[in-house]
Each structure stands twice: as structure tokens, then as C-alpha cells.
Write a protein that holds these residues in place. Structure first.
Motif, PDB file in Angstrom:
ATOM      1  N   THR A  82      42.799  53.669  43.309  1.00 44.20           N
ATOM      2  CA  THR A  82      42.304  53.424  41.895  1.00 44.20           C
ATOM      3  C   THR A  82      43.358  53.141  41.054  1.00 44.20           C
ATOM      4  N   LEU A  85      43.888  49.302  41.056  1.00 47.18           N
ATOM      5  CA  LEU A  85      42.666  48.476  40.967  1.00 47.18           C
ATOM      6  C   LEU A  85      42.221  48.675  39.231  1.00 47.18           C
ATOM      7  N   PRO A  86      42.692  47.901  38.328  1.00 50.19           N
ATOM      8  CA  PRO A  86      42.509  47.976  37.024  1.00 50.19           C
ATOM      9  C   PRO A  86      41.170  47.679  36.625  1.00 50.19           C
ATOM     10  N   THR A  87      40.551  46.673  37.226  1.00 52.57           N
ATOM     11  CA  THR A  87      39.097  46.415  37.096  1.00 52.57           C
ATOM     12  C   THR A  87      38.191  46.764  38.252  1.00 52.57           C
ATOM     13  N   MET A  88      37.553  47.847  37.966  1.00 57.81           N
ATOM     14  CA  MET A  88      36.589  48.290  38.771  1.00 57.81           C
ATOM     15  C   MET A  88      35.293  47.530  38.778  1.00 57.81           C
ATOM     16  N   ILE A  89      34.599  47.593  39.758  1.00 61.47           N
ATOM     17  CA  ILE A  89      33.005  47.051  39.647  1.00 61.47           C
ATOM     18  C   ILE A  89      32.055  48.357  40.165  1.00 61.47           C
ATOM     19  N   GLY A 116      36.975  46.796  43.210  1.00 59.38           N
ATOM     20  CA  GLY A 116      37.249  46.317  42.106  1.00 59.38           C
ATOM     21  C   GLY A 116      38.412  45.480  42.468  1.00 59.38           C
ATOM     22  N   PHE A 117      38.948  44.689  41.242  1.00 65.19           N
ATOM     23  CA  PHE A 117      39.977  43.666  41.512  1.00 65.19           C
ATOM     24  C   PHE A 117      41.390  44.461  41.151  1.00 65.19           C
ATOM     25  N   ASN A 118      42.409  44.141  41.990  1.00 61.18           N
ATOM     26  CA  ASN A 118      43.704  44.407  41.627  1.00 61.18           C
ATOM     27  C   ASN A 118      44.521  43.409  40.743  1.00 61.18           C
ATOM     28  N   VAL A 119      45.893  43.530  40.165  1.00 65.18           N
ATOM     29  CA  VAL A 119      46.224  42.920  39.186  1.00 65.18           C
ATOM     30  C   VAL A 119      46.719  41.420  39.574  1.00 65.18           C
ATOM     31  N   ASN A 121      44.299  39.614  41.140  1.00 67.19           N
ATOM     32  CA  ASN A 121      42.749  39.448  41.011  1.00 67.19           C
ATOM     33  C   ASN A 121      42.095  39.201  42.369  1.00 67.19           C
ATOM     34  N   ARG A 153      35.395  35.766  38.751  1.00 66.13           N
ATOM     35  CA  ARG A 153      36.894  36.393  38.345  1.00 66.13           C
ATOM     36  C   ARG A 153      37.735  35.358  37.882  1.00 66.13           C
TER      37      ARG A 153
END
Length: 155
Positions: A82, A85-89, A116-119, A121, A153
Motif C-alpha cells: 500500500t 501504490l499512491p494511486t489506488m483503484i 493501484g498504480f505505483n510511482v 505508473n 493512466r
């Protein structure tokens, strides 16, 4: 061409006995995804993060993990990933638990499956270790949607 890495989190499996990792690789490859690497690590936050970050460096479009997403004390995959993964879905976990509920009933409530997406992308999926759960996620959520999520993204 889409490229992926697969990380299995397990205290009991290795590459030879990892049925879920093999299924994920096979399903992705049958949909034109190149599997760059597969690795198995124990249920340990540092080991999970270390291998995940090593996979990031390889430059895949997808990183798919399986295992360690339950509520047992040793299930630490979500706690490990978590923060990475700064951008969760949120809809992925919600939809997965709904599909799982239809298959296994209230036991689905214990799943912390996420995406999610990591830093970098890269699209990351954290799946349970169960082969049936991985099949459900792949067939009904990941394979129909990953290309669209990557497109959105990167636009």
C-alpha cells in the motif's frame, strides 16, 4: 506489447509448486502479455517490498502479486505494498469481493485484494493466493480491463 512481472508471496511455495503464479502467467500470455519475470518470496514486508521494487526497475506495465492478502497475522502483502501504490483503484477490491462473495459466500469478506498504480505508473494487482481466486480476478476483472486502465493512466 504489454509486459508483466508476477510476484508470489508464500511461506510454503516455490516456483515449481506455485500453481497460482503459473496460472497468472499462462492467462496473461494467452492475452498477448509478455511475462518478464516470476519470483516467490516469503510473507515478510521487507522481502515483498524489495522484490516489488526490483520488478519496478525492470519496467513492466503490470505487476501482479498473489498471496498474503487475507487477515491472518502473516498476511502482510497489502501492508507492504500500500505505501508503494499512491494511486489506488478502489473499485477493483470492491468488485473482486463481490464476485468472490457469489462464489464462496461470506469468506470473501476476509480478502484485502487491491489494485493501484505505483510511482512509475505501472498497474499493480494484489490477488489472493488461491488459484480459483486468481482465475476469477483474471477472467472477470483484469483481462477485460487492464489495457483500458493503462491507457487512461498514460493519456
Amino acid at each position: 506489447m504489454t509486459r508483466a512481472c508476477i510476484l508470489t508471496v508464500s511461506d510454503t511455495r516455490d516456483l515449481r509448486t506455485d500453481k497460482s503464479g503459473k496460472l497468472i502467467a499462462s492467462q496473461l500470455e494467452s492475452h498477448g502479455v509478455t511475462v518478464m519475470a516470476r519470483h516467490v518470496v516469503i510473507d515478510n514486508i521487507v522481502d515483498i517490498q524489495q522484490q516489488f521494487l526490483a520488478f519496478e526497475q525492470l519496467g513492466p506495465d503490470l505487476i501482479v502479486t498473489n498471496g498474503g492478502t487475507g487477515i491472518a497475522q502473516r498476511d502482510v502483502t497489502i501492508a507492504a505494498l500500500t505505501p508503494l501504490l499512491p494511486t489506488m483503484i478502489p473499485g477493483f477490491g470492491e468488485a473482486f469481493r463481490e464476485l468472490s462473495f457469489e462464489e464462496i459466500g461470506t469468506r470473501a469478506l476476509a480478502s484485502k485484494a487491491e489494485a493501484g498504480f505505483n510511482v512509475r505508473n505501472q498497474l499493480c494487482y494484489c490477488l489472493p493466493g488461491s488459484t480459483n481466486a486468481c482465475r476469477t480476478a483474471l477472467d472477470q476483472l483484469i483481462l477485460p480491463e487492464f489495457e483500458h486502465l493503462l491507457y487512461e493512466r498514460h493519456k
